[in-house]
Structure formats: C-alpha cells, structure tokens
Design a protein around this motif. Structure first.
Motif, PDB file in Angstrom:
ATOM      1  N   THR A 447       0.946  -1.341  -0.162  1.00  0.00           N
ATOM      2  CA  THR A 447       0.000   0.281  -0.047  1.00  0.00           C
ATOM      3  C   THR A 447       0.722   1.277  -0.025  1.00  0.00           C
ATOM      4  O   THR A 447       1.762   1.230   0.893  1.00  0.00           O
ATOM      5  N   GLY A 448       0.814   2.132  -0.795  1.00  0.00           N
ATOM      6  CA  GLY A 448       1.547   3.409  -1.152  1.00  0.00           C
ATOM      7  C   GLY A 448       2.804   3.263  -1.895  1.00  0.00           C
ATOM      8  O   GLY A 448       3.270   2.088  -2.135  1.00  0.00           O
ATOM      9  N   PRO A 449       3.455   4.158  -2.117  1.00  0.00           N
ATOM     10  CA  PRO A 449       4.970   4.027  -2.841  1.00  0.00           C
ATOM     11  C   PRO A 449       5.976   3.558  -1.704  1.00  0.00           C
ATOM     12  O   PRO A 449       6.804   4.525  -1.285  1.00  0.00           O
ATOM     13  N   VAL A 450       5.848   2.383  -1.621  1.00  0.00           N
ATOM     14  CA  VAL A 450       7.084   1.928  -0.597  1.00  0.00           C
ATOM     15  C   VAL A 450       8.200   2.091  -0.984  1.00  0.00           C
ATOM     16  O   VAL A 450       9.126   2.810  -0.159  1.00  0.00           O
ATOM     17  N   ASP A 451       8.884   1.846  -2.274  1.00  0.00           N
ATOM     18  CA  ASP A 451      10.313   2.067  -2.449  1.00  0.00           C
ATOM     19  C   ASP A 451      10.445   4.013  -2.103  1.00  0.00           C
ATOM     20  O   ASP A 451      11.635   4.209  -2.272  1.00  0.00           O
ATOM     21  N   THR A 452       9.614   4.586  -2.621  1.00  0.00           N
ATOM     22  CA  THR A 452       9.858   6.092  -2.402  1.00  0.00           C
ATOM     23  C   THR A 452       9.671   6.495  -0.827  1.00  0.00           C
ATOM     24  O   THR A 452      10.639   7.325  -0.471  1.00  0.00           O
ATOM     25  N   LEU A 453       8.839   6.056   0.074  1.00  0.00           N
ATOM     26  CA  LEU A 453       8.745   6.394   1.304  1.00  0.00           C
ATOM     27  C   LEU A 453       9.572   5.793   2.227  1.00  0.00           C
ATOM     28  O   LEU A 453       9.861   6.326   3.468  1.00  0.00           O
ATOM     29  N   VAL A 454       9.863   4.429   2.232  1.00  0.00           N
ATOM     30  CA  VAL A 454      10.664   3.705   3.081  1.00  0.00           C
ATOM     31  C   VAL A 454      12.265   3.762   2.866  1.00  0.00           C
ATOM     32  O   VAL A 454      12.672   3.321   1.977  1.00  0.00           O
ATOM     33  N   VAL A 479       0.701 -24.599   8.796  1.00  0.00           N
ATOM     34  CA  VAL A 479       0.703 -23.666   8.085  1.00  0.00           C
ATOM     35  C   VAL A 479       0.505 -23.715   6.726  1.00  0.00           C
ATOM     36  O   VAL A 479       1.193 -24.585   6.158  1.00  0.00           O
ATOM     37  N   THR A 480      -0.678 -23.350   6.106  1.00  0.00           N
ATOM     38  CA  THR A 480      -1.174 -23.522   4.739  1.00  0.00           C
ATOM     39  C   THR A 480      -1.264 -22.260   4.007  1.00  0.00           C
ATOM     40  O   THR A 480      -1.102 -22.347   2.818  1.00  0.00           O
ATOM     41  N   ALA A 481      -1.115 -21.054   4.811  1.00  0.00           N
ATOM     42  CA  ALA A 481      -1.391 -19.744   4.215  1.00  0.00           C
ATOM     43  C   ALA A 481      -0.691 -18.578   4.859  1.00  0.00           C
ATOM     44  O   ALA A 481      -0.811 -18.678   6.121  1.00  0.00           O
ATOM     45  N   ILE A 482       0.145 -17.776   4.235  1.00  0.00           N
ATOM     46  CA  ILE A 482       0.507 -16.697   4.905  1.00  0.00           C
ATOM     47  C   ILE A 482       0.453 -15.236   4.060  1.00  0.00           C
ATOM     48  O   ILE A 482       0.396 -15.505   2.928  1.00  0.00           O
ATOM     49  N   GLU A 483      -0.064 -14.497   4.969  1.00  0.00           N
ATOM     50  CA  GLU A 483      -0.402 -13.074   4.231  1.00  0.00           C
ATOM     51  C   GLU A 483       0.524 -11.919   4.695  1.00  0.00           C
ATOM     52  O   GLU A 483       0.648 -11.853   5.872  1.00  0.00           O
ATOM     53  N   VAL A 484       1.325 -11.419   3.789  1.00  0.00           N
ATOM     54  CA  VAL A 484       2.369 -10.257   4.384  1.00  0.00           C
ATOM     55  C   VAL A 484       1.520  -8.849   3.854  1.00  0.00           C
ATOM     56  O   VAL A 484       1.353  -8.896   2.491  1.00  0.00           O
ATOM     57  N   GLN A 485       1.545  -7.836   4.368  1.00  0.00           N
ATOM     58  CA  GLN A 485       1.184  -6.634   3.842  1.00  0.00           C
ATOM     59  C   GLN A 485       2.221  -5.536   4.497  1.00  0.00           C
ATOM     60  O   GLN A 485       2.564  -5.301   5.545  1.00  0.00           O
ATOM     61  N   VAL A 486       2.511  -4.560   3.505  1.00  0.00           N
ATOM     62  CA  VAL A 486       3.431  -3.692   3.564  1.00  0.00           C
ATOM     63  C   VAL A 486       2.602  -2.471   3.333  1.00  0.00           C
ATOM     64  O   VAL A 486       2.288  -2.091   2.315  1.00  0.00           O
ATOM     65  N   ASP A 487       2.500  -1.534   4.589  1.00  0.00           N
ATOM     66  CA  ASP A 487       1.680  -0.294   4.140  1.00  0.00           C
ATOM     67  C   ASP A 487       2.585   0.940   4.439  1.00  0.00           C
ATOM     68  O   ASP A 487       3.161   1.121   5.826  1.00  0.00           O
ATOM     69  N   ALA A 488       2.890   1.499   3.596  1.00  0.00           N
ATOM     70  CA  ALA A 488       3.950   2.769   3.642  1.00  0.00           C
ATOM     71  C   ALA A 488       3.203   4.093   4.139  1.00  0.00           C
ATOM     72  O   ALA A 488       3.633   5.103   4.256  1.00  0.00           O
ATOM     73  N   THR A 489       1.825   3.978   4.058  1.00  0.00           N
ATOM     74  CA  THR A 489       0.996   5.328   4.545  1.00  0.00           C
ATOM     75  C   THR A 489       0.321   4.997   5.846  1.00  0.00           C
ATOM     76  O   THR A 489      -0.688   5.669   6.063  1.00  0.00           O
ATOM     77  N   ALA A 490       0.691   4.323   6.666  1.00  0.00           N
ATOM     78  CA  ALA A 490      -0.093   3.599   7.664  1.00  0.00           C
ATOM     79  C   ALA A 490      -0.131   4.887   8.907  1.00  0.00           C
ATOM     80  O   ALA A 490       0.817   5.743   8.905  1.00  0.00           O
ATOM     81  N   GLU A 491      -1.177   4.840   9.483  1.00  0.00           N
ATOM     82  CA  GLU A 491      -1.468   5.995  10.419  1.00  0.00           C
ATOM     83  C   GLU A 491      -0.892   5.426  11.966  1.00  0.00           C
ATOM     84  O   GLU A 491      -1.542   4.336  12.321  1.00  0.00           O
ATOM     85  N   LEU A 492       0.241   5.823  12.391  1.00  0.00           N
ATOM     86  CA  LEU A 492       0.660   5.038  13.706  1.00  0.00           C
ATOM     87  C   LEU A 492      -0.169   5.557  14.929  1.00  0.00           C
ATOM     88  O   LEU A 492      -1.037   6.641  15.060  1.00  0.00           O
ATOM     89  N   PRO A 493       0.082   5.001  16.190  1.00  0.00           N
ATOM     90  CA  PRO A 493      -0.749   5.316  17.170  1.00  0.00           C
ATOM     91  C   PRO A 493      -0.613   6.631  17.648  1.00  0.00           C
ATOM     92  O   PRO A 493      -1.478   7.348  18.391  1.00  0.00           O
ATOM     93  N   ASP A 494       0.584   7.141  17.690  1.00  0.00           N
ATOM     94  CA  ASP A 494       0.749   8.446  18.131  1.00  0.00           C
ATOM     95  C   ASP A 494       0.429   9.682  17.226  1.00  0.00           C
ATOM     96  O   ASP A 494       0.608  11.011  17.154  1.00  0.00           O
ATOM     97  N   GLY A 495      -0.382   9.317  15.918  1.00  0.00           N
ATOM     98  CA  GLY A 495      -0.743  10.233  15.007  1.00  0.00           C
ATOM     99  C   GLY A 495       0.120  10.454  13.922  1.00  0.00           C
ATOM    100  O   GLY A 495      -0.441  11.151  12.914  1.00  0.00           O
TER     101      GLY A 495
END
Length: 524
Positions: A447-454, A479-495
């Motif tokens: 999610t989001g432009p990972v290569d640009t923001l991270v 284990v038969t399934a694994i889902e990996v999600q990388v969100d470069a625009t996530a809102e953190l708990p501290d805002g």
C-alpha cells in the motif's frame, strides 16, 4: 518352594506381570519420543517402588548425556541441583562405558561413586541398566532409594525389560528423525536449485543459498564467504534470525588457522565458535556450534557456506553434517549452472541489442540522414519562398532525432548494469525464499509508494522483522497460508504517518488456537 512346588520368586513375580505388560503396552501407544521416555521412567519408578528414577539419553558421538528425564524430583529439587550430570564419569559414566547393570545397596561405598551434585537428594540404594540396541548404548535407566528395602535381581530384570523398550523407542525415533531430516534437505536442495535457475543475479543467488541452508539446518545464521584478492575470505551474504548488522563484510584474514582448510575445500566443524582458537573474527562470540562447508564444483572453489548456531546451542550431529555437506555440493553446482545460464541470457541480450543497434544504424539513421539531405536541398531551392523557415525547422528536428538515435545505439552497445534491489524487491525476495521450504508462496500486498517512502534504515529493520515472522511461521504446525502486508502510508498510534508490516498465518499456536498475526510499525 511353595506347597504346590512353585518357586517363591515366581510367586512374587506373578502380581507384577500384569503391571509390566500394561506398562509396555502404554509405552507403545506414545507416538512422540519425549513423552514415551518420560512414561518409561515414571513406570519403572512406580512399578519397582523406587523413590527416584532417571533415564538419560546419550549422544553417541560425544559419549555424554544430552537429555535427562527424571521421576521423584520436584521443581524445587531441580532448581537446587541446577546443571544435570553429563555422565562422563562416576556410576553414570560406568553404565555408558561398560554397558552392564549395576545394583548397589550403598552407592556411596562404591569406588566408582564420584559424589553427588550440590542440592541433590541423599541416595543409598541404586539400580542402573544400560539402554541399548544391539551393542550401541543409547542411554541408561536407573533408580535409587527403593522404598521396601534393597533392589533385587527381579527388579533388575524388570528394569532391563523397560530399558529394552526405551532402546527401541530411542532407536526408532532417531531413525525416523534422520529420515525426515534427509527428506527436508533433499527437498530444500531441489527447491534452491529451481530458485537459482529462475535467473537471479549473483547477490540474490548467494542470499537464497544462505537463507535456505539456515532454515534447513535450524541455524542462527547462514552466511556465504568468498575468497578475497589478499588471500583471505570475506562474508558477502548473511541471513540471520535477528539483525545481521556487522556480519556482512567481516573478513577472515590470511594466516588464520581455519583458512587453510577452507581454501583447500575441506569442511570445518566447530563445537563452539566463541572458544575455538581457529576462529579469529570479531563476530565469533555470537555463535556456538558451527559448520563451514566448501561450495565447490569441478574442482573450483566458489566460496564457503557457514551455518553457526547460537552460543550454547545444540551441537550438530553426524547426520546433520553429512546432509549439510551434500546440500553445499548441490548448491555449488546450482550456483555454477545459474551463473552459466545467466551468462547465456546476458549474451543473448547483448546479441539482440547489437542486432537492434545495427538495424538502427544501417536502416533508420541512414534513411533519416537521406531525408535530411533531401529537405536541405529543397530548402535551398525554396529560399525565395516562405517555405524556407519551415523546412529549416524540419531539418533541425531530423538532425536532433538522428543524434538521439545515435545515443540510443551507444547505450545499447554497453553492458547492462544490475538494477539496485528496492525495498519492494527485497520483500518479494524474502517471501520467495520462504516459499522454498514452506511449499507455497506467501501472498504479498503493498500500500502506497513503498520504494519512495521507506528509507534504508527502516527498510532494513522491516526485513529483519519479516524474516523472523516467516521463520516463526515455518516452525508452527499446519501452516497452509501466509499473508504479508506492507503499508507505507499507515497512521501510527501517536498520530504520525509511518510504515506498518503485518504478517498473518493460519498455523497452530502453542495455546491450541489458529491464526497468528505479527504487526510491526515504525515512523519513516
């Protein structure tokens, strides 16, 4: 003799036969080794009426106890004793070396008695029998402090029956475990070969070998070293459970004792990297048992594959060393084949680019140049008309186009450089490496432009977390399934806005529940 002529010993043995048969049948119903061995020592202690019992499993290569299952000791007793005996000497050592039963009314009076560990309960009467299959000693089963008096010959025979069952259980478990490990290594080597032949670049290929070998060997790290121009060896790829900081780039300097064996293509097996005098690098203090295996094919040394475990970790067995050595040989061959295939593909690309460049030069540029000359001639003849300026601009455009085509021809004739691996690419590489051992490919969502923001520091920590989560999922059952999600625009708990990694799998947790989710967040 009794009144009916039956020997007294046989009469005494009759009540124990049902209990003995029940115990043997109970041992046979246990599918796992550890519960089966604990059941044996519990049964022996109860059946013969001893206060304490123990069953020690021997490492056949090192001649010492590696596991000890006890009965009659409380948790507080274990804490007071601390380190359990290894069986190198004393009565336990005698059982391992001589493989003959020992029955004593007072063990402290025996010259082989070497004293008790601090905090160990006081013991006098002692009965011990070896646990063996044929002539191979696999451990020892012993009891202490019989409640009803001294141990008898009948007690010794009963304990011998249970010890034979323990020997069968240990032997079968080791054979089964060896077969399973062999199967995993064979599948892993085949998967690595397939992955390498898909066309990875050199750095990714070495990382694939290091990562796969680390998981197969249950090592703390998998590293690949290559010879340096100065005559040493340098770590060029490293896969670790945690942060690999400080490992890549570590050099074994010329003159190191271990280097002669490595450069000679000989495997090196080390019991403890932190204390072995042959190890001279600054990272050796992190590790314990280690294997250093040559990666060579056709007499050519490509490098060395090192598989160190944690400091104080479980030593490698002979089966582990054999399977890892075979894996290294096949991985080296796969690296050579992958390199040849990569070279052929690059050659095909060069040839295709040369053809395109020739076509551009011989056809396109020549035609453009001819058209430019025709327009230039027309412009001169039309100098008196209003078409002069228009034709001049057309000639300039053609000239500019010719220069751009020539620049393109020059670029096509240069060797293509390997593009730097992005964060997105590294995440996909980690999941591809995990797919080799999992048997399926984890799904990945960005999610989001990972290569640009991270950036690099955050990306490195994210990959370490992902690597640990995938390794943990691999160790869980079902284990038969694994889902990996990388969100470069996530809102953190501290805002703040940052990056969030989420890894979900459907494996069985220790509490019996399914589905495990790891979430890691960091400001960018």
């Amino acid at each position: 003799m009794s009144g009916d002529g039956t020997p007294i010993d046989d009469i005494a043995a009759e009540p124990l036969l049902p209990a003995l048969l029940e115990a043997v049948l109970g041992i046979g119903t246990e599918l796992e080794l550890r519960p089966a061995l604990q059941h044996i020592v519990d049964t022996a202690t109860e059946l013969i009426g001893a206060r304490y019992g123990a069953l020690g499993v021997v490492d056949p290569e090192r001649g010492r106890l590696t596991e000890l299952f006890t009965a009659g000791l409380s948790d507080s007793d274990r804490k007071r004793i601390g380190h359990l005996p290894e069986g190198r000497g004393g009565l336990l050592g005698a059982l391992i070396k001589d493989a003959r039963p020992i029955r004593l009314d007072d063990l402290t009076a025996d010259p082989r008695f070497s004293g008790s560990l601090p905090g160990h309960p006081r013991m006098r009467s002692f009965l011990g029998v070896p646990v063996q299959v044929d002539t191979v000693v696999l451990g020892s089963l012993y009891l202490a402090e019989k409640r009803s008096g001294p141990f008898t010959e009948q007690d010794q025979e009963l304990l011998g029956v249970l010890a034979s069952q323990a020997g069968i259980a240990i032997g079968n478990a080791r054979l089964y475990g060896s077969t399973r490990r062999r199967e995993r290594w064979i599948k892993g080597a085949a998967a690595v070969t397939t992955a390498l032949l898909r066309g990875e670049n050199a750095a990714d290929a070495l990382m694939t070998v290091a990562e796969s070998a680390r998981l197969l060997a249950d090592a703390h790290a998998g590293v690949v070293l290559q010879p340096t121009d100065e005559g040493g060896m340098e770590i060029v790829a490293a896969s670790t459970v945690g942060d690999p900081a400080g490992i890549v780039g570590t050099v074994i300097e010329p003159g190191s004792p271990v280097l002669v064996q490595l450069l000679g293509g000989e495997p090196v097996f080390i019991e403890d990297s932190s204390t072995d005098p042959r190890m001279t690098t600054h990272v050796r203090s992190r590790f314990g048992p280690s294997m250093m295996l040559p990666l060579q094919s056709g007499g050519k040394l490509i490098g060395t594959l090192a598989l160190p475990r944690r400091h104080g970790g479980r030593p490698y067995s002979a089966v582990d060393r054999l399977l890892a050595t075979q894996f290294a040989s096949q991985a080296a061959l796969a690296l050579v084949l992958a390199d040849h295939q990569h070279n052929r593909e690059r050659l095909a690309v060069y040839e295709d680019r040369d053809r395109i460049a020739r076509d551009l030069h011989d056809l396109v540029v020549q035609r453009l140049f001819a058209t430019e000359m025709m327009l230039e001639s027309t412009r001169r003849r039309a100098a008196s008309t209003g078409l002069d300026e228009l034709l001049g601009r057309a000639v300039d455009e053609l000239d500019s186009t010719i220069q751009e085509v020539r620049t393109t021809i020059f670029a096509l004739q240069q060797p293509p450089a390997d593009a730097p691996t992005s964060v997105r690419g590294k995440v996909l590489r980690e999941t591809d490496g995990a797919a080799v051992l999992l048997g399926f490919r984890p799904s990945v969502h960005f999610t989001g432009p990972v290569d640009t923001l991270v950036g690099e520091p955050v990306g490195r920590r994210l990959l370490a977390q992902l690597r640990g989560a995938l390794a943990a999922a691999h160790r869980r059952e079902g284990v038969t399934a694994i889902e990996v999600q990388v969100d470069a625009t996530a809102e953190l708990p501290d805002g703040r806005t940052g990056v969030r990694l989420t890894v979900r799998d459907d494996g069985l947790r220790e509490d019996g529940a399914r589905d495990t989710t790891l979430t890691w967040e960091s400001p960018r």
